[in-house]
Design a protein around this motif. Structure first.
Motif, PDB file in Angstrom:
ATOM      1  N   ASN A   1       1.244  -2.965   4.316  1.00 42.62           N
ATOM      2  CA  ASN A   1       0.934  -4.052   3.389  1.00 42.62           C
ATOM      3  C   ASN A   1      -0.322  -4.773   3.858  1.00 42.62           C
TER       4      ASN A   1
ATOM      5  N   LEU B   1       0.838  -1.191   0.000  1.00 34.05           N
ATOM      6  CA  LEU B   1       0.000   0.000   0.000  1.00 34.05           C
ATOM      7  C   LEU B   1       0.882   1.252   0.000  1.00 34.05           C
ATOM      8  N   PRO B   2       0.367   2.366  -0.484  1.00 36.95           N
ATOM      9  CA  PRO B   2       1.194   3.577  -0.559  1.00 36.95           C
ATOM     10  C   PRO B   2       1.564   4.172   0.793  1.00 36.95           C
ATOM     11  N   THR B   3       0.916   3.801   1.860  1.00 43.37           N
ATOM     12  CA  THR B   3       1.196   4.356   3.183  1.00 43.37           C
ATOM     13  C   THR B   3       2.232   3.534   3.943  1.00 43.37           C
TER      14      THR B   3
ATOM     15  N   THR C   1      -0.101  -2.350  -9.584  1.00 45.35           N
ATOM     16  CA  THR C   1      -0.041  -2.625  -8.147  1.00 45.35           C
ATOM     17  C   THR C   1       1.184  -3.469  -7.829  1.00 45.35           C
ATOM     18  N   SER C   2       1.831  -3.170  -6.700  1.00 41.82           N
ATOM     19  CA  SER C   2       3.019  -3.918  -6.271  1.00 41.82           C
ATOM     20  C   SER C   2       2.625  -4.989  -5.265  1.00 41.82           C
TER      21      SER C   2
END
Length: 89
Positions: free
Chosen positions: A21, A16-18, A47-48
């Motif tokens: 995970n 997630l960008p924050t 998406t990673s």
């Protein structure tokens, strides 16, 4: 960690960008997790994802006990030797 989680230690996480995970799926074998990762990466290329081994947590080993005097005495004892009597020839 539940017993079911222990049976499936390989986890695919969505990054997630924050800086967090989110677990997406759990697998028993790494090969299965890698195959799933390939599939999801093709479906969602922007998406990673990450594969991680999430095994059971083991308690830290305790410090070894100090040597007891009896153990130290055993190591300092001299070995007994037996002498054979030689007969004069």
């Amino acid at each position: 960690m539940t017993y079911q989680d222990q049976l499936s230690p390989w986890v695919v996480y969505k990054l997630l960008p924050t800086m967090q995970n989110a677990p997406v799926a759990r697998f028993r074998y790494r090969n299965d997790a890698e195959s799933y990762l390939k599939l999801v990466s093709r479906v969602l290329p922007q998406t990673s994802f990450l594969i991680s081994f999430d095994g059971p947590i083991r308690p830290a080993t305790e410090q070894p006990a100090k040597a007891t005097p009896t153990a130290a005495a055993k190591t300092t004892k001299k070995a007994r030797t037996t002498r054979r009597k030689t007969s004069p020839a």
